[in-house]
Scaffold this motif. Structure first.
Motif, PDB file in Angstrom:
ATOM      1  N   MET A  94       0.599  -1.197   0.060  1.00  0.00           N
ATOM      2  CA  MET A  94      -0.217   0.283  -0.090  1.00  0.00           C
ATOM      3  C   MET A  94       1.185   1.072   0.001  1.00  0.00           C
ATOM      4  SD  MET A  94      -3.084   0.850   2.794  1.00  0.00           S
ATOM      5  CE  MET A  94      -3.870  -0.321   1.775  1.00  0.00           C
ATOM      6  N   LEU A  95       0.597   2.228  -0.576  1.00  0.00           N
ATOM      7  CA  LEU A  95       1.249   3.364  -0.843  1.00  0.00           C
ATOM      8  C   LEU A  95       1.264   4.417   0.589  1.00  0.00           C
ATOM      9  CD1 LEU A  95       2.125   5.022  -2.695  1.00  0.00           C
ATOM     10  CD2 LEU A  95       0.560   6.389  -2.784  1.00  0.00           C
ATOM     11  N   LYS A  96       2.227   4.402   0.860  1.00  0.00           N
ATOM     12  CA  LYS A  96       2.563   5.509   2.184  1.00  0.00           C
ATOM     13  C   LYS A  96       1.821   6.482   2.241  1.00  0.00           C
ATOM     14  CE  LYS A  96       3.921   1.870   4.205  1.00  0.00           C
ATOM     15  NZ  LYS A  96       4.038   0.395   4.773  1.00  0.00           N
ATOM     16  N   LEU A  97       2.109   7.249   3.215  1.00  0.00           N
ATOM     17  CA  LEU A  97       0.757   8.748   3.766  1.00  0.00           C
ATOM     18  C   LEU A  97       2.069   8.878   4.129  1.00  0.00           C
ATOM     19  CD1 LEU A  97      -2.681   8.081   4.017  1.00  0.00           C
ATOM     20  CD2 LEU A  97      -1.313   8.522   1.444  1.00  0.00           C
ATOM     21  N   TYR A  98       2.762   8.970   4.722  1.00  0.00           N
ATOM     22  CA  TYR A  98       4.308   9.224   6.160  1.00  0.00           C
ATOM     23  C   TYR A  98       4.629  10.388   5.579  1.00  0.00           C
ATOM     24  CZ  TYR A  98       6.780  10.504   9.731  1.00  0.00           C
ATOM     25  OH  TYR A  98       7.411  11.392  10.614  1.00  0.00           O
ATOM     26  N   GLY A  99       4.147  10.941   3.999  1.00  0.00           N
ATOM     27  CA  GLY A  99       5.435  11.481   3.233  1.00  0.00           C
ATOM     28  C   GLY A  99       3.907  13.091   4.003  1.00  0.00           C
ATOM     29  N   LEU A 100       2.684  13.038   3.780  1.00  0.00           N
ATOM     30  CA  LEU A 100       1.942  13.892   3.584  1.00  0.00           C
ATOM     31  C   LEU A 100       1.679  14.468   5.357  1.00  0.00           C
ATOM     32  CD1 LEU A 100      -1.580  13.013   2.069  1.00  0.00           C
ATOM     33  CD2 LEU A 100       0.142  14.502   1.318  1.00  0.00           C
ATOM     34  N   GLN A 101       2.170  12.972   6.315  1.00  0.00           N
ATOM     35  CA  GLN A 101       2.102  14.139   7.607  1.00  0.00           C
ATOM     36  C   GLN A 101       3.236  14.906   8.129  1.00  0.00           C
ATOM     37  OE1 GLN A 101       1.785  10.662  10.213  1.00  0.00           O
ATOM     38  NE2 GLN A 101       2.018  11.403  11.822  1.00  0.00           N
ATOM     39  N   ARG A 102       4.177  13.480   7.611  1.00  0.00           N
ATOM     40  CA  ARG A 102       5.596  14.750   8.086  1.00  0.00           C
ATOM     41  C   ARG A 102       5.922  16.168   6.979  1.00  0.00           C
ATOM     42  NH1 ARG A 102       9.016  11.125   5.300  1.00  0.00           N
ATOM     43  NH2 ARG A 102       8.821  12.300   3.935  1.00  0.00           N
ATOM     44  N   VAL A 104       4.449  14.964  16.085  1.00  0.00           N
ATOM     45  CA  VAL A 104       3.159  13.594  16.603  1.00  0.00           C
ATOM     46  C   VAL A 104       3.995  11.948  16.345  1.00  0.00           C
ATOM     47  CG1 VAL A 104       1.324  11.867  15.927  1.00  0.00           C
ATOM     48  CG2 VAL A 104       1.260  14.587  15.484  1.00  0.00           C
ATOM     49  N   GLU A 105       3.844  11.340  17.392  1.00  0.00           N
ATOM     50  CA  GLU A 105       4.740   9.753  17.900  1.00  0.00           C
ATOM     51  C   GLU A 105       3.812   8.876  16.629  1.00  0.00           C
ATOM     52  OE1 GLU A 105       2.752   9.392  21.606  1.00  0.00           O
ATOM     53  OE2 GLU A 105       4.445   9.282  21.593  1.00  0.00           O
ATOM     54  N   HIS A 106       2.769   8.819  16.994  1.00  0.00           N
ATOM     55  CA  HIS A 106       2.432   8.114  15.599  1.00  0.00           C
ATOM     56  C   HIS A 106       2.296   8.092  14.122  1.00  0.00           C
ATOM     57  CE1 HIS A 106       1.147   6.164  19.662  1.00  0.00           C
ATOM     58  NE2 HIS A 106       0.421   7.670  19.472  1.00  0.00           N
ATOM     59  N   ASP A 107       2.724   7.088  13.528  1.00  0.00           N
ATOM     60  CA  ASP A 107       2.897   7.233  11.849  1.00  0.00           C
ATOM     61  C   ASP A 107       1.585   7.017  11.134  1.00  0.00           C
ATOM     62  OD1 ASP A 107       3.370   6.345   9.008  1.00  0.00           O
ATOM     63  OD2 ASP A 107       5.288   5.320   9.840  1.00  0.00           O
ATOM     64  N   VAL A 108       0.728   7.801  10.703  1.00  0.00           N
ATOM     65  CA  VAL A 108      -0.381   7.065   9.993  1.00  0.00           C
ATOM     66  C   VAL A 108      -0.797   6.091   9.465  1.00  0.00           C
ATOM     67  CG1 VAL A 108      -0.174   8.662   8.044  1.00  0.00           C
ATOM     68  CG2 VAL A 108      -2.788   8.873   9.048  1.00  0.00           C
ATOM     69  N   ASP A 109       0.359   5.699   9.090  1.00  0.00           N
ATOM     70  CA  ASP A 109       0.408   4.440   8.188  1.00  0.00           C
ATOM     71  C   ASP A 109      -0.149   3.417   8.615  1.00  0.00           C
ATOM     72  OD1 ASP A 109       0.887   4.918   5.245  1.00  0.00           O
ATOM     73  OD2 ASP A 109       2.877   6.361   5.696  1.00  0.00           O
ATOM     74  N   ASP A 110       0.130   3.630  10.282  1.00  0.00           N
ATOM     75  CA  ASP A 110      -0.255   2.036  10.777  1.00  0.00           C
ATOM     76  C   ASP A 110      -1.380   2.231  11.177  1.00  0.00           C
ATOM     77  OD1 ASP A 110       2.614   1.239  10.883  1.00  0.00           O
ATOM     78  OD2 ASP A 110       3.050   2.942  13.016  1.00  0.00           O
ATOM     79  N   VAL A 136      -5.056  12.619   6.631  1.00  0.00           N
ATOM     80  CA  VAL A 136      -4.047  12.789   7.239  1.00  0.00           C
ATOM     81  C   VAL A 136      -4.413  13.784   8.496  1.00  0.00           C
ATOM     82  CG1 VAL A 136      -1.283  13.095   6.848  1.00  0.00           C
ATOM     83  CG2 VAL A 136      -2.507  11.882   5.812  1.00  0.00           C
ATOM     84  N   SER A 137      -4.604  14.516   7.358  1.00  0.00           N
ATOM     85  CA  SER A 137      -4.624  15.660   8.379  1.00  0.00           C
ATOM     86  C   SER A 137      -5.609  15.735   9.701  1.00  0.00           C
ATOM     87  CB  SER A 137      -5.760  17.011   7.709  1.00  0.00           C
ATOM     88  OG  SER A 137      -6.137  18.105   8.724  1.00  0.00           O
ATOM     89  N   HIS A 138      -6.839  14.789   9.474  1.00  0.00           N
ATOM     90  CA  HIS A 138      -7.675  14.461  10.961  1.00  0.00           C
ATOM     91  C   HIS A 138      -7.020  13.159  11.707  1.00  0.00           C
ATOM     92  CE1 HIS A 138     -11.001  15.843   8.745  1.00  0.00           C
ATOM     93  NE2 HIS A 138     -11.495  15.011   7.695  1.00  0.00           N
ATOM     94  N   PHE A 195      -5.891  23.637   1.386  1.00  0.00           N
ATOM     95  CA  PHE A 195      -5.117  24.544   0.310  1.00  0.00           C
ATOM     96  C   PHE A 195      -3.899  25.963   0.988  1.00  0.00           C
ATOM     97  CE2 PHE A 195      -4.418  29.624   0.699  1.00  0.00           C
ATOM     98  CZ  PHE A 195      -5.036  29.819  -0.634  1.00  0.00           C
ATOM     99  N   ALA A 196      -3.594  25.420   1.990  1.00  0.00           N
ATOM    100  CA  ALA A 196      -1.663  26.081   3.096  1.00  0.00           C
ATOM    101  C   ALA A 196      -0.999  24.976   1.696  1.00  0.00           C
ATOM    102  CB  ALA A 196      -1.446  26.035   3.972  1.00  0.00           C
ATOM    103  N   VAL A 197      -0.990  23.192   2.399  1.00  0.00           N
ATOM    104  CA  VAL A 197      -0.200  22.403   1.648  1.00  0.00           C
ATOM    105  C   VAL A 197      -0.111  22.673  -0.201  1.00  0.00           C
ATOM    106  CG1 VAL A 197       0.687  20.003   1.187  1.00  0.00           C
ATOM    107  CG2 VAL A 197      -0.428  20.962   3.534  1.00  0.00           C
ATOM    108  N   SER A 198      -0.921  23.059  -0.738  1.00  0.00           N
ATOM    109  CA  SER A 198      -0.920  22.763  -2.417  1.00  0.00           C
ATOM    110  C   SER A 198      -0.331  24.453  -2.912  1.00  0.00           C
ATOM    111  CB  SER A 198      -2.251  22.682  -3.234  1.00  0.00           C
ATOM    112  OG  SER A 198      -3.110  23.722  -2.673  1.00  0.00           O
ATOM    113  N   VAL A 199      -0.983  25.089  -1.892  1.00  0.00           N
ATOM    114  CA  VAL A 199       0.028  26.716  -1.786  1.00  0.00           C
ATOM    115  C   VAL A 199       1.044  27.020  -1.481  1.00  0.00           C
ATOM    116  CG1 VAL A 199      -0.422  28.964  -1.737  1.00  0.00           C
ATOM    117  CG2 VAL A 199      -2.550  28.200  -1.834  1.00  0.00           C
ATOM    118  N   LEU A 200       1.573  25.891  -0.643  1.00  0.00           N
ATOM    119  CA  LEU A 200       2.874  26.319  -0.907  1.00  0.00           C
ATOM    120  C   LEU A 200       4.015  25.341  -1.540  1.00  0.00           C
ATOM    121  CD1 LEU A 200       2.821  26.216   3.030  1.00  0.00           C
ATOM    122  CD2 LEU A 200       3.729  28.468   2.462  1.00  0.00           C
ATOM    123  N   THR A 201       3.154  23.979  -1.494  1.00  0.00           N
ATOM    124  CA  THR A 201       3.983  23.715  -2.719  1.00  0.00           C
ATOM    125  C   THR A 201       3.930  23.836  -4.498  1.00  0.00           C
ATOM    126  OG1 THR A 201       3.575  21.678  -1.733  1.00  0.00           O
ATOM    127  CG2 THR A 201       3.862  21.093  -3.849  1.00  0.00           C
TER     128      THR A 201
END
Length: 222
Positions: free
Chosen positions: A1-9, A19-25, A98-100, A128-134
């Motif tokens: 499965m594709l990892k989502l931790y990059g979005l969390q990071r 945040v001590e937990h990894d969303v992918d878990d 991931v935001s939630h 909005f924030a992540v897409s604009v900054l990217t």
């Protein structure tokens, strides 16, 4: 499965939070037979166990449910190679989950209450924030403003609500959407158009840590 931790990071870096937990878990598959499947993304939170019930008491359970089509679209190479689900829409669904998760985990760590409206509003702002900054970092203000406007229109002006406005969920989504749209427009006018993205990031960090009442004042004051 594709990892989502990059979005969390990306969210943790944006808001300077840990945040001590990894969303992918916590990612689970949202099957077609599930009544929530049409949403593409759902975050489930179970209530903490009652005192005296043994191991795990006082801890809430969280699951980030994503439809396989979301992951397939994100894994595709091209912008439109994900089949029936456009890649940008899939990215929005994944980032919302991931935001939630990130906001729930960070608030739990700091013993702060968080409501469903808080989660929905923050997720809309995060997209909005992540897409604009990217897309807009290190671009000329005029180019950044044009790209920001297009992103804002895609996020807030071409939207379809699955729940009727007279339902609790439908009303909550509409309030969160309306507030986030107003705040995004304000951020764009005050910071993106003026080439002041670092200052926008500073305000976004304040917004993330503020109470609901303060957030709403920030939105109204923009």
């Amino acid at each position: 499965m594709l990892k989502l931790y990059g979005l969390q990071r990306a969210l943790m870096a944006l808001y300077r939070i840990e945040v001590e937990h990894d969303v992918d878990d916590f990612v689970r598959c949202l099957d077609d037979g599930d009544p929530e499947a049409a949403r593409g993304e759902v975050v489930l939170v179970s209530q903490p166990a009652n005192e005296g019930e043994g191991e795990g008491e006082g801890e809430a359970g969280v699951a980030v449910m994503l439809h396989p089509a979301v992951m397939a679209s994100l894994a595709a190479r091209g912008a439109n190679d994900g089949g029936a689900l456009p890649r940008f829409r899939a990215w929005c669904m994944a980032l919302e989950g991931v935001s939630h998760f990130t906001m729930l985990a960070w608030n739990a760590r700091h013993d702060r209450p968080v409501s469903q409206l808080d989660l929905e509003l923050q997720a809309e702002v995060d997209k909005f924030a992540v897409s604009v900054l990217t897309e807009c970092t290190r671009r000329a203000p005029s180019d950044a403003h044009m790209r920001s406007r297009r992103l804002r229109e895609a996020l807030f002006e071409r939207v379809l609500f699955l729940d009727a406005g007279d339902t609790e969920r439908g009303a909550r989504y509409r309030v969160a959407h309306r507030l986030a749209w107003r705040y995004a427009r304000s951020l764009e006018r005050r910071y993106v158009r003026e080439g002041r993205l670092p200052r926008m990031v500073e305000e976004l960090r304040d917004f993330y840590r503020s109470s609901r009442a303060t957030r709403w004042r920030m939105i109204a004051g923009g």
